[in-house]
Structures are given as structure tokens and as C-alpha cells.
Design a protein around this motif. Structure first.
Motif, PDB file in Angstrom:
ATOM      1  N   THR A 154      11.825  -0.702 -13.199  1.00 20.24           N
ATOM      2  CA  THR A 154      11.409  -0.125 -12.136  1.00 20.24           C
ATOM      3  C   THR A 154      11.786   0.753 -11.037  1.00 20.24           C
ATOM      4  O   THR A 154      11.457   1.770 -10.826  1.00 20.24           O
ATOM      5  CB  THR A 154      10.084  -0.933 -11.681  1.00 20.24           C
ATOM      6  OG1 THR A 154       9.346  -1.426 -12.474  1.00 20.24           O
ATOM      7  CG2 THR A 154       9.183  -0.212 -10.631  1.00 20.24           C
ATOM      8  N   TYR A 159      -3.733   5.341 -11.253  1.00 18.57           N
ATOM      9  CA  TYR A 159      -3.621   4.221 -10.026  1.00 18.57           C
ATOM     10  C   TYR A 159      -4.033   2.561 -10.712  1.00 18.57           C
ATOM     11  O   TYR A 159      -3.893   1.463 -10.185  1.00 18.57           O
ATOM     12  CB  TYR A 159      -4.462   4.303  -8.736  1.00 18.57           C
ATOM     13  CG  TYR A 159      -3.873   5.385  -8.109  1.00 18.57           C
ATOM     14  CD1 TYR A 159      -2.599   5.180  -7.131  1.00 18.57           C
ATOM     15  CD2 TYR A 159      -4.327   6.550  -7.795  1.00 18.57           C
ATOM     16  CE1 TYR A 159      -2.120   6.190  -6.426  1.00 18.57           C
ATOM     17  CE2 TYR A 159      -3.676   7.710  -7.225  1.00 18.57           C
ATOM     18  CZ  TYR A 159      -2.887   7.311  -6.169  1.00 18.57           C
ATOM     19  OH  TYR A 159      -2.275   8.340  -5.557  1.00 18.57           O
ATOM     20  N   GLY A 177       8.349   4.146 -17.836  1.00 18.43           N
ATOM     21  CA  GLY A 177       7.263   3.821 -16.863  1.00 18.43           C
ATOM     22  C   GLY A 177       6.089   2.997 -18.108  1.00 18.43           C
ATOM     23  O   GLY A 177       5.764   2.066 -17.812  1.00 18.43           O
ATOM     24  N   VAL A 235       4.382  -1.967  -9.083  1.00 15.58           N
ATOM     25  CA  VAL A 235       4.709  -0.580  -9.294  1.00 15.58           C
ATOM     26  C   VAL A 235       4.787  -0.270 -10.808  1.00 15.58           C
ATOM     27  O   VAL A 235       4.556   0.519 -11.481  1.00 15.58           O
ATOM     28  CB  VAL A 235       5.879  -0.253  -8.675  1.00 15.58           C
ATOM     29  CG1 VAL A 235       6.296   1.049  -8.949  1.00 15.58           C
ATOM     30  CG2 VAL A 235       5.819  -0.393  -7.129  1.00 15.58           C
ATOM     31  N   VAL A 287       3.218   3.430  -4.693  1.00 15.75           N
ATOM     32  CA  VAL A 287       2.777   4.342  -5.766  1.00 15.75           C
ATOM     33  C   VAL A 287       2.049   5.640  -5.156  1.00 15.75           C
ATOM     34  O   VAL A 287       2.327   6.764  -5.636  1.00 15.75           O
ATOM     35  CB  VAL A 287       1.981   3.514  -6.898  1.00 15.75           C
ATOM     36  CG1 VAL A 287       1.094   4.265  -7.880  1.00 15.75           C
ATOM     37  CG2 VAL A 287       2.590   2.488  -7.425  1.00 15.75           C
ATOM     38  N   MET A 334       2.697   2.515 -12.738  1.00 18.54           N
ATOM     39  CA  MET A 334       3.388   4.016 -12.604  1.00 18.54           C
ATOM     40  C   MET A 334       3.893   3.963 -14.031  1.00 18.54           C
ATOM     41  O   MET A 334       5.193   3.792 -14.309  1.00 18.54           O
ATOM     42  CB  MET A 334       4.552   3.736 -11.326  1.00 18.54           C
ATOM     43  CG  MET A 334       5.038   5.261 -11.277  1.00 18.54           C
ATOM     44  SD  MET A 334       6.258   5.401  -9.975  1.00 18.54           S
ATOM     45  CE  MET A 334       5.166   4.988  -8.633  1.00 18.54           C
ATOM     46  N   THR A 369       4.839   8.246  -3.891  1.00 20.08           N
ATOM     47  CA  THR A 369       5.500   8.719  -5.012  1.00 20.08           C
ATOM     48  C   THR A 369       4.692   9.728  -5.768  1.00 20.08           C
ATOM     49  O   THR A 369       5.103  10.992  -6.037  1.00 20.08           O
ATOM     50  CB  THR A 369       5.828   7.629  -5.653  1.00 20.08           C
ATOM     51  OG1 THR A 369       6.612   6.664  -5.317  1.00 20.08           O
ATOM     52  CG2 THR A 369       6.735   8.417  -7.120  1.00 20.08           C
ATOM     53  N   TYR A 370       3.323   9.214  -5.975  1.00 19.99           N
ATOM     54  CA  TYR A 370       2.370  10.255  -6.583  1.00 19.99           C
ATOM     55  C   TYR A 370       2.240  11.570  -5.854  1.00 19.99           C
ATOM     56  O   TYR A 370       2.261  12.694  -6.239  1.00 19.99           O
ATOM     57  CB  TYR A 370       1.170   9.653  -6.813  1.00 19.99           C
ATOM     58  CG  TYR A 370       1.129   8.558  -8.446  1.00 19.99           C
ATOM     59  CD1 TYR A 370       2.348   8.555  -9.122  1.00 19.99           C
ATOM     60  CD2 TYR A 370       0.024   8.218  -8.547  1.00 19.99           C
ATOM     61  CE1 TYR A 370       2.245   7.683 -10.011  1.00 19.99           C
ATOM     62  CE2 TYR A 370      -0.207   7.308  -9.567  1.00 19.99           C
ATOM     63  CZ  TYR A 370       1.288   7.142 -10.443  1.00 19.99           C
ATOM     64  OH  TYR A 370       1.042   6.274 -11.448  1.00 19.99           O
TER      65      TYR A 370
END
Length: 700
Positions: free
Chosen positions: A328, A373, A453, A179, A404, A183, A407-408
């Protein structure tokens, strides 16, 4: 150890006939340089017939990049071979000076010699190098398709690092590494461009499509990492399946990818930090107009951040993992808060129209968003430091990618509900959206989220690139001194320092606008090769696959790649004929079906395997090449230029270094077989003598 004798034997040294508390143990040590000693150290793990006894000699090496410690069992002996043993237990010969070590002022120094960087036979003199260049054609013919093996990558390559990396990571560490590696700040920038210019609210579908494409690559990687848990990642996988040459081209692009990514993230870190402090990004940089556009803003803060992260990464991989996990998890919490806060200002009317630019816009946006990604492949380099690769790696890689993707997609949905697509800001979409609904305080959260991030992405980048470089150096395609793993820290400190220096050099001088697209090509190129490598791994084995099946596999692979390229080109050229697409897609489908039905599978995965083979890797190839079709032509020209640079290095250096290393490996394997036979003979003799002595004693 009760006693041992040392005899001079043909330019080497043999330690034989040792009696260790009633157990006959034979050890053979021939001083042919570091590679010879590392091989014996490796064999200690494989068989009890060999004993590491170099520490028994009070010797040290003067000069060179060597840590001198008479108590260190991992003393590095580099030289030209042909060592002799004198009565004072000082070893000399072959370019090494072992005498008077106690009085030598060089003992405690660290001086890098040419042999530390180019120890191979081809580089020991200009005449040797000239001879090697004359043999380039023959050497290329031998190494072009030369493939490594699983066992050699796992055991033989690790031995060349002198020390082992520490196995300290579990599935929890890998999930948050994944992650943290993926991210970064990309979602805060790419979403605005994709929604405003390409997909509208349909950007949610774009994130799901690109996420599925990334997940396919993750699954391909996962099977390799489980079967080959080594630091080399995709470089090691391609060496085993597609050969040295393809692996080298991939290696060059891997390193370039990480250098550019690391430099880009570190410069972006400066920009976001300046914004949080209410300054313009370039106010934190040094302006030198004479250096030309794109190179005229020097960024010392980017260098400082990279150095600090390098120190953290070098000190301990477990410590780095703990730092990454905490950071994270906090980042995810901040993003969830942003999602919840944004949802309170959602307006469903903003979803109309959902796809203002049609399906083509959604698909084109997915190719842009895909690069949010990128980064998961860095987790693949941690296989050597994972406690239980067969269990932890699939959970870590697949689990992190699912987090990921979810969340995106939620962030994209909230953004699309907060503002009409044509009002979404391209450069700072979330910040402007929150300001538009009267939540100015959210700007700080977005900035902190992006900053955090980028910090974890930079950490993951430095960790991954140092592991890649370590394994590349193990093959001698890069200077082998960079393969060394620090004895106490258990991390590749040399490789981390060199790669961080490269990151800093690029980040300090350039804005990276030109290199960004080249980075995208390199990434997709490597993902495609890994998918091809997985098909080769499943359907080809030299000892199992018939010539007929091999030829069919090659034909089908060529058709899959060509049809995938055809789809990408048709899309890039704006062709709208569904008949043409149906023909090209049909070729791809029939080629994949041909592998499934007409080619006998050569092997099954031992621990964990990708499902739906050959369909899954074939889809991955098609999607990766489709993404490449959206990149501009100038970037492909630069990609070809970079490949030309790699080929030049390969023909002048890499080919000859790897050729010599492979010959030395073959020689050592032959010698070791002879040594094992001799050891068995001596063991048999010792056992017979012991039995005879027992019989004699009993009769007495």
C-alpha cells in the motif's frame, strides 16, 4: 498437580478435592459436548476456582473433524453428552467412542460428521427437526428481538472458537489495512464516468461529499469497534443493539457483499493484468458460448489469484499486514507520482465550466463515487487481533479514511486539469488523459497502481469475510465448525477456505454486471443499520431507559428513517420543489432534535465515542439512504429476492440453531452458578480442614 479423584455423578464427571501445593483448588468438568468444555476453558480466564484438566485424561475422539493429540490442551469433544468414566480413564457415552483409541485407525483421520455442522438438538433427528419446525412461531417470537450483550460477545463468543486469535496489530497496521482495503481500481474507473457524464470538474466536490459520507459511517463503526473488539464487526454490533433477527439479515448481506466484491476484484485483476501484457482481458479467459451471456467467459486466473491471497491471509494476520503495508505504501507513492506528473500538464482553463450539470449533477456523481470508499468496514473485523483497541482502532480507521479522501480528491483535480471534462474517457480516464498530453509511459504506472490496489483489496476482503463468517458461526447461525480458530496460526482457516471457495465459484463463472448494483444496496443497507444501532446504543438500555423514553426513541427513529427515505425518493423522482424538500428535511431535523432534547441518554462510551450524537449518526442514515435512491429499481427487486432467500434459510435452519444455542448457554450459566456455589463450599471445607490440621499440629 499432586492428586485428583474422579467420581461418576449423574451422567457427568467431576474432578474434585485437588490439593495443589498447599492451595485448595476445585475443578468441575461435565462432558456435555464441545460447548460445555469451551465454557470451562473460558472460565479459567475468569476465575482460579476452575482448572482445565481434560489433558489429564489420555482420551481422544475417533472420527469427526477433530485434531487428535494427547498433548493438546484444546482437544475438541463433540457429542451428545452423558459421558461416563471407567477405571481405565477412557471416557465413553453420549455418542462418543473413546475406547481403544490407540488401535483405532480413525484417530489420525479427519472425517466431517453431521454433528460438526449441525450439533444442535433440533437437528439430531428428523423427529427433533419436525418438532422444531412446529415451534417456529414461538421460537421466532422469542428470538426476534433477543439481544446479546457486550460481555457475551467479547468473552462467550470467543470461547466457541476453541483458540484465541493472536493480538498482533497496532495503529500503523490498521491505517494501511484501511487504505489497502478501500483504495483499489475504483478511482481509476468511477472518476471518468462521474466527470464526463455527471459533474465535470465539480467531481472534486463530489469526492469530498461522498468522502464525508463515508467518514460519518467510519466514525459510527469506530465507537462500536472500540467497545466491542470482536471478529464479527457490524454483525456483532447489530446483535447487541437491534437483536438476532436484524443481525442475521445484515449477516447475509455482509457475506454476499464480500463474496461479490471478492469475485469482482479478482476478475478485474485478470483484466488489468491482461492489459499490462498488451492483451485483451477475455484472451486470458476460457470462452464457452453455450453457457449464456455473462457466464460464457471462465476465469481461471481469478481463481488462482484468490487462492494465493487466501493462503497469505490464513498463514498469519501479522504477515498479511506487513505485506499489505509495504504494497500500500508503494501504491501511495505511485499515485503521488501520477498526481505530480499530471500536475505538470495542468491547464486551469479546463476548470471552466466547473459544474456544467449543476448541483444535481455533483450530488448524483457523489452517489456514484461513494462506492470507491467501500471496504473500510473490513478493518472493524480486526478488533479481536488489535493490541490496544481503544487507541489503535480510532487512529487506524479515521486516519486511513482521511488519507483516502485526500488522495482521491487530488487525483480527481489533476484529471480535471489535464483535459476538458467532455474529453475525459469513461472507461480508462487516467490512461487516455496521459496519452493525450504525450505521456504514454504513464499507462504502465496506472495499470500497476490498479493491479496493486486490487491485490490489497482482495487480501482485505478475504481477511474480513473470514472474520465475519467466524463470528456468525459462533452464534450457530452458520455451522459452528467454521468458527474454529487454528491453534498455531491464530487465524480462522476454515472460514477463510469456505469464503474463498465462494469467491472463486462466482468469479470463475460470472462477469458480475448484474450483481454490482445489488452489492451497492447491501453495503448502504448495512451502513444505515450500524448508524441506527449507534443511536439505540446511546439512548436505550433495558435496565435504565423508561418505557416512555423507549417509545419516544422508536417514534423518532421511525421519523428519521422515513424522512430520509422521502428525501431519497424525491431526488430519484426528479422533484425540484424546494418547499417539499424543506418539509421533509424539517421532519428529519426535528426528529433528530427530539432525540437530543426529549430522550434521556442511557449510556456514555467507556473508551472512545462518536462526537455530535445524535446528529452524526442521523446524518449518516440520511446520506446512506440518499445514495440508495440513485440505484435502479431492478436492483431493489433482486435485493428483495436475496432477502427472501435469507429468510427461507433463517426459518428452516438459522432460527432453530440459534435458539438451541441460546438455550444451551442459559443452561450452562445456571449450572455454572450452582457449580460456583459448590466450589465455594468445598473451598471452605478444605480451608477449615487445613486450619484444623494446623492447629492440631501446633498443639502436638
Amino acid at each position: 498437580m499432586k492428586a485428583f479423584t474422579v467420581d461418576k455423578i449423574g451422567g457427568g464427571a467431576e474432578v474434585a478435592s485437588m490439593l495443589l501445593y498447599g492451595e485448595a483448588v476445585v475443578a468441575v468438568v461435565e462432558l456435555y459436548g464441545a460447548s460445555r468444555l469451551e465454557t470451562f476453558k473460558k472460565q479459567r480466564k475468569w476465575t482460579h476456582l476452575y482448572v482445565w484438566v481434560i489433558k489429564s485424561f489420555p482420551v481422544t475422539v475417533s472420527g469427526g473433524c477433530r485434531n487428535v493429540n494427547s498433548d493438546n490442551n484444546n482437544t475438541n469433544h463433540d457429542g451428545d453428552g452423558g459421558g461416563n468414566v471407567n477405571n481405565n480413564n477412557n471416557l465413553s457415552g453420549g455418542g462418543l467412542d473413546y475406547s481403544n483409541v490407540d488401535n483405532d485407525p480413525k484417530i489420525n483421520s479427519s472425517v466431517c460428521l453431521k454433528s460438526d455442522f449441525f450439533p444442535e438438538e433440533s437437528f439430531k433427528s428428523w423427529s427433533n427437526y419436525s418438532k422444531a419446525l412446529m415451534e417456529t412461531k414461538a421460537r421466532l417470537k422469542e428470538r426476534l428481538l433477543a439481544r446479546s450483550s457486550d460481555d457475551f460477545e467479547i468473552n462467550g463468543m470467543r470461547a466457541r472458537s476453541q483458540n484465541q486469535m493472536k493480538r498482533s496489530l497496532n495503529w500503523f497496521d490498521l491505517i494501511w489495512f484501511g487504505v489497502g482495503a478501500v483504495m483499489g481500481a475504483g478511482v481509476f474507473v468511477l472518476t471518468g464516468e462521474a466527470a464526463h457524464d455527471l459533474a465535470g470538474p465539480g467531481v472534486i466536490i463530489s469526492y469530498l461529499i461522498s468522502g464525508c459520507a463515508a467518514l460519518l459511517s467510519v466514525i459510527c463503526y469506530t465507537e462500536f469497534v472500540v467497545e466491542l473488539p470482536v471478529a464479527g464487526g457490524s454483525f456483532a454490533y447489530l446483535r447487541v443493539e437491534l437483536g438476532d433477527f436484524v443481525a442475521f439479515i445484515a449477516a447475509g448481506n455482509i457475506l454476499f457483499e464480500y463474496v461479490v466484491a471478492g469475485a469482482s476484484v479478482s476478475r478485474s485483476w485478470t483484466s488489468y493484468f491482461a492489459t499490462l501484457c498488451n492483451y485483451k482481458p477475455n484472451e486470458f479467459r476460457i470462452n464457452i458460448p453455450s453457457m449464456g451471456e455473462g457466464f460464457d467467459y471462465l476465469d481461471p486466473m481469478a481463481v488462482l489469484v484468490s487462492v494465493v491471497i487466501c493462503i497469505i491471509a490464513s498463514f498469519s494476520v501479522k504477515g498479511s499486514s506487513m505485506f499489505n503495508s509495504v504494497a500500500t505504501i508503494i501504491h501511495i507513492a505511485v499515485l503521488l507520482f501520477i498526481i505530480i506528473a499530471g500536475a505538470t500538464k495542468a491547464n486551469p482553463a479546463n476548470f471552466d465550466p466547473f459544474a456544467p450539470f449543476g448541483s444535481r449533477g455533483i450530488l448524483k456523481a457523489s452517489s456514484v463515487i461513494f462506492f470507491a470508499y467501500v471496504g473500510f468496514d473490513g478493518v472493524a473485523t480486526l478488533g479481536e487481533e488489535t493490541k490496544k483497541p481503544g487507541r489503535d482502532i480510532p487512529i487506524g480507521l479515521v486516519g486511513s479514511m482521511l488519507i483516502v479522501i485526500t488522495t482521491y480528491s487530488l487525483l480527481a483535480m489533476v484529471l480535471s486539469l489535464m483535459q476538458p471534462y467532455n474529453q475525459i474517457d469513461v472507461d480508462a480516464p487516467f490512461t487516455i488523459a496521459f496519452e493525450a498530453v504525450g505521456m504514454n509511459w504513464a499507462k504502465i504506472l496506472v495499470g500497476l497502481g490498479a493491479l496493486k490496489g486490487m491485490t490489497t483489496v482482495l487480501l482485505a476482503t478475504i481477511i474480513a469475510e473470514s472474520r465475519y463468517f467466524t463470528h456468525i458461526a459462533r452464534t450457530h447461525m452458520a455451522p459452528p465448525i467454521l468458527a474454529v480458530v487454528h491453534k498455531k496460526l491464530g487465524t480462522p482457516v476454515n472460514a477463510a477456505i469456505i469464503m474463498t471457495a465462494a469467491n472463486c465459484l462466482v468469479a470463475f463463472f460470472t462477469s458480475l454486471d448484474v450483481l454490482a448494483s445489488l452489492l451497492s444496496i447491501s453495503t448502504l443497507f448495512i451502513f444505515s443499520l450500524v448508524a441506527i444501532g449507534l443511536l439505540v446504543r446511546r439512548y436505550y438500555s433495558a435496565s435504565v431507559t423508561s418505557d416512555q423514553d423507549r417509545n419516544k426513541l422508536i417514534m423518532f427513529l421511525v421519523l428519521i428513517v422515513c424522512s430520509s427515505l422521502g428525501i431519497a425518493l424525491l431526488w430519484a423522482w426528479g422533484v425540484n420543489s424546494w418547499l417539499v424538500y424543506s418539509i421533509v428535511v424539517g421532519i428529519w431535523f426535528l426528529s433528530t432534535l427530539g432525540i437530543r432534547l426529549l430522550v434521556k441518554q442511557a449510556r456514555n462510551p467507556r473508551l472512545w465515542g462518536a462526537p455530535l450524537v445524535p446528529w452524526l449518526p442521523s446524518c449518516s442514515i440520511a446520506l446512506n439512504l440518499f445514495m440508495m435512491g440513485s440505484i435502479d429499481g431492478a436492483s431493489f427487486l433482486r435485493f428483495m429476492g436475496w432477502t427472501a432467500v435469507l429468510l427461507t434459510y433463517y426459518f428452516l435452519v438459522g432460527l432453530h440453531a440459534s435458539y438451541d444455542a441460546s438455550k444451551e448457554t442459559i443452561k450452562m450459566e445456571d449450572d455454572n452458578e450452582v457449580e460456583r456455589e459448590n466450589a465455594r463450599d468445598r473451598m471452605s471445607t478444605a480451608s477449615e480442614a487445613l486450619e484444623l490440621n494446623t492447629i492440631t499440629t501446633s498443639r502436638a
